[in-house]
Enzyme design. Structure first.
Site, PDB file in Angstrom:
ATOM      1  N   SER A 280       0.824  -1.217   0.000  1.00 33.46           N
ATOM      2  CA  SER A 280       0.000   0.000   0.000  1.00 33.46           C
ATOM      3  C   SER A 280       0.857   1.265   0.000  1.00 33.46           C
ATOM      4  O   SER A 280       0.319   2.366  -0.168  1.00 33.46           O
ATOM      5  CB  SER A 280      -0.945  -0.004   1.201  1.00 33.46           C
ATOM      6  OG  SER A 280      -0.225   0.057   2.412  1.00 33.46           O
ATOM      7  N   GLY A 281       2.165   1.117   0.199  1.00 35.04           N
ATOM      8  CA  GLY A 281       3.048   2.285   0.161  1.00 35.04           C
ATOM      9  C   GLY A 281       3.418   2.826   1.534  1.00 35.04           C
ATOM     10  O   GLY A 281       3.829   3.982   1.653  1.00 35.04           O
ATOM     11  N   LYS A 282       3.318   1.993   2.564  1.00 33.26           N
ATOM     12  CA  LYS A 282       3.657   2.437   3.922  1.00 33.26           C
ATOM     13  C   LYS A 282       5.124   2.816   4.040  1.00 33.26           C
ATOM     14  O   LYS A 282       5.467   3.869   4.562  1.00 33.26           O
ATOM     15  CB  LYS A 282       3.328   1.337   4.946  1.00 33.26           C
ATOM     16  CG  LYS A 282       1.867   0.934   4.977  1.00 33.26           C
ATOM     17  CD  LYS A 282       1.605  -0.125   6.026  1.00 33.26           C
ATOM     18  CE  LYS A 282       2.359  -1.427   5.784  1.00 33.26           C
ATOM     19  NZ  LYS A 282       1.982  -2.113   4.541  1.00 33.26           N
ATOM     20  N   SER A 283       6.014   1.916   3.549  1.00 37.26           N
ATOM     21  CA  SER A 283       7.449   2.205   3.670  1.00 37.26           C
ATOM     22  C   SER A 283       7.826   3.413   2.811  1.00 37.26           C
ATOM     23  O   SER A 283       8.615   4.264   3.242  1.00 37.26           O
ATOM     24  CB  SER A 283       8.273   0.977   3.262  1.00 37.26           C
ATOM     25  OG  SER A 283       7.943  -0.108   4.096  1.00 37.26           O
TER      26      SER A 283
ATOM     27  N   GLU B  66       7.442  -1.543  10.370  1.00 37.03           N
ATOM     28  CA  GLU B  66       6.984  -2.918  10.692  1.00 37.03           C
ATOM     29  C   GLU B  66       6.557  -3.033  12.157  1.00 37.03           C
ATOM     30  O   GLU B  66       6.897  -4.004  12.841  1.00 37.03           O
ATOM     31  CB  GLU B  66       8.112  -3.933  10.409  1.00 37.03           C
ATOM     32  CG  GLU B  66       8.692  -3.849   9.009  1.00 37.03           C
ATOM     33  CD  GLU B  66       7.938  -4.663   7.979  1.00 37.03           C
ATOM     34  OE1 GLU B  66       6.765  -5.046   8.237  1.00 37.03           O
ATOM     35  OE2 GLU B  66       8.505  -4.903   6.909  1.00 37.03           O
TER      36      GLU B  66
ATOM     37  N   CYS C 236      -8.490  -6.612  -2.411  1.00 40.03           N
ATOM     38  CA  CYS C 236      -9.564  -5.893  -1.729  1.00 40.03           C
ATOM     39  C   CYS C 236     -10.331  -6.858  -0.831  1.00 40.03           C
ATOM     40  O   CYS C 236     -10.131  -8.075  -0.879  1.00 40.03           O
ATOM     41  CB  CYS C 236     -10.512  -5.238  -2.745  1.00 40.03           C
ATOM     42  SG  CYS C 236     -11.564  -6.421  -3.602  1.00 40.03           S
TER      43      CYS C 236
HETATM   44  P1  ADP Z   1       4.330  -1.352   1.944  1.00 37.40           P
HETATM   45  O1  ADP Z   1       5.400  -0.816   2.865  1.00 37.40           O
HETATM   46  O2  ADP Z   1       2.958  -0.869   2.301  1.00 37.40           O
HETATM   47  O3  ADP Z   1       4.380  -2.849   1.769  1.00 37.40           O
HETATM   48  P2  ADP Z   1       5.947  -0.205  -0.138  1.00 37.40           P
HETATM   49  O4  ADP Z   1       6.119   1.250   0.176  1.00 37.40           O
HETATM   50  O5  ADP Z   1       7.066  -1.121   0.203  1.00 37.40           O
HETATM   51  O6  ADP Z   1       4.569  -0.730   0.501  1.00 37.40           O
HETATM   52  O7  ADP Z   1       5.692  -0.411  -1.696  1.00 37.40           O
HETATM   53  C1  ADP Z   1       4.777   0.363  -2.430  1.00 37.40           C
HETATM   54  C2  ADP Z   1       5.088   0.096  -3.895  1.00 37.40           C
HETATM   55  O8  ADP Z   1       4.750  -1.239  -4.229  1.00 37.40           O
HETATM   56  C3  ADP Z   1       4.273   0.907  -4.891  1.00 37.40           C
HETATM   57  O9  ADP Z   1       4.803   2.191  -5.103  1.00 37.40           O
HETATM   58  C4  ADP Z   1       4.387   0.072  -6.160  1.00 37.40           C
HETATM   59  O10 ADP Z   1       5.563   0.395  -6.855  1.00 37.40           O
HETATM   60  C5  ADP Z   1       4.580  -1.353  -5.630  1.00 37.40           C
HETATM   61  N1  ADP Z   1       3.444  -2.259  -5.845  1.00 37.40           N
HETATM   62  C6  ADP Z   1       3.540  -3.578  -6.198  1.00 37.40           C
HETATM   63  N2  ADP Z   1       2.329  -4.165  -6.253  1.00 37.40           N
HETATM   64  C7  ADP Z   1       1.419  -3.216  -5.950  1.00 37.40           C
HETATM   65  C8  ADP Z   1      -0.030  -3.202  -5.832  1.00 37.40           C
HETATM   66  N3  ADP Z   1      -0.758  -4.291  -6.052  1.00 37.40           N
HETATM   67  N4  ADP Z   1      -0.624  -2.037  -5.492  1.00 37.40           N
HETATM   68  C9  ADP Z   1       0.116  -0.929  -5.291  1.00 37.40           C
HETATM   69  N5  ADP Z   1       1.466  -0.876  -5.369  1.00 37.40           N
HETATM   70  C10 ADP Z   1       2.121  -1.994  -5.701  1.00 37.40           C
HETATM   71 ZN    ZN Z   2     -10.606  -7.048  -5.656  1.00 35.05          ZN
END
Ligand code: ADP
Ligand code: ZN
Length: 192
Positions: A20-23, A90, A184
């Site tokens: 979701s882009g948390k990191s 984390e 979802c």
């Molecule tokens: P998190 O820390 O929430 O796991 P990250 O910040 O590491 O997320 O990674 C976010 C990045 O993951 C996005 O910018 C995109 O490049 C990639 N990504 C890969 N699969 C998906 C997906 N299904 N939805 C959104 N982003 C994704």
């Molecule tokens: Zn779905």
């Protein structure tokens, strides 16, 4: 200076499913704090981490230095003087005591930024994250893109050998042949 008053210090939580882009968002906030010449200390849990032992790493390749700790209780003793911002990635993997640690740091005037999963692979609240969400001043909930339907993905699908994981599979299974993807609510599957 906004962070130097008596009433500075608060907790921010960035949550959501995997991908979701948390990191990414945590790293963005760390970088901006550094641009503002604030002193930042970043931490992550010292779990079996296949890659980047000493860094917060996002799935799109961003990195920020972070010190691995076995317990959140190590964090206060590791802070140099005049640290303005404490970033923790984390958070779901820490013990419940992380909540009190974050509260103390915020009370002492630190800006505490936490990032972590809010739900486990079953869609249940994950570890200390829900409690941190309750006590935080600021909460950001991010969505990934559901790989099945393209909708907003609030959940993390766990696959073991390509099949949805079962409800009674352990949440943390180090070394298992497993895979995670963003889904979802409607496309998320848990075998019962
Ligand atoms: P998190 O820390 O929430 O796991 P990250 O910040 O590491 O997320 O990674 C976010 C990045 O993951 C996005 O910018 C995109 O490049 C990639 N990504 C890969 N699969 C998906 C997906 N299904 N939805 C959104 N982003 C994704
Ligand atoms: Zn779905």
């Amino acid at each position: 200076h906004p962070l130097s008053g008596d009433h500075s210090g608060w907790i921010e939580v960035i949550c959501g499913g995997m991908f979701s882009g948390k990191s990414e968002e945590l790293i963005r906030r760390i970088r901006r704090a550094k641009i503002a010449r604030q002193k930042v200390a970043a931490f992550k849990p010292a779990i079996d981490d296949r890659y980047h032992q000493e860094a917060i790493a996002s799935h799109n390749g961003l990195m920020a230095d972070a010190r691995p700790v076995k317990s959140a209780s190590e964090i206060p003793g590791l802070l140099e003087e005049n640290v303005d911002v404490v970033a923790i990635d984390e958070i779901q993997f820490f013990e419940p005591e992380i909540v009190d640690i974050c509260q103390q740091l915020a009370d002492q005037g630190k800006r505490v930024i936490c990032a972590g999963l809010d739900q486990d692979f079953r869609g249940k609240p994950f570890g200390p994250t829900p409690v941190l969400l309750a006590v935080a001043e600021y909460v950001t909930k991010l969505q990934a893109i559901c790989v099945k339907c393209g909708g907003p993905a609030s959940r993390t699908q766990r696959l073991i050998d390509g099949r949805p994981a079962a409800i009674d599979d352990p949440v943390i299974q180090v070394g298992a042949k497993e895979q995670y993807e963003a889904r979802c609510r409607h496309c998320h599957e848990v075998l019962r």
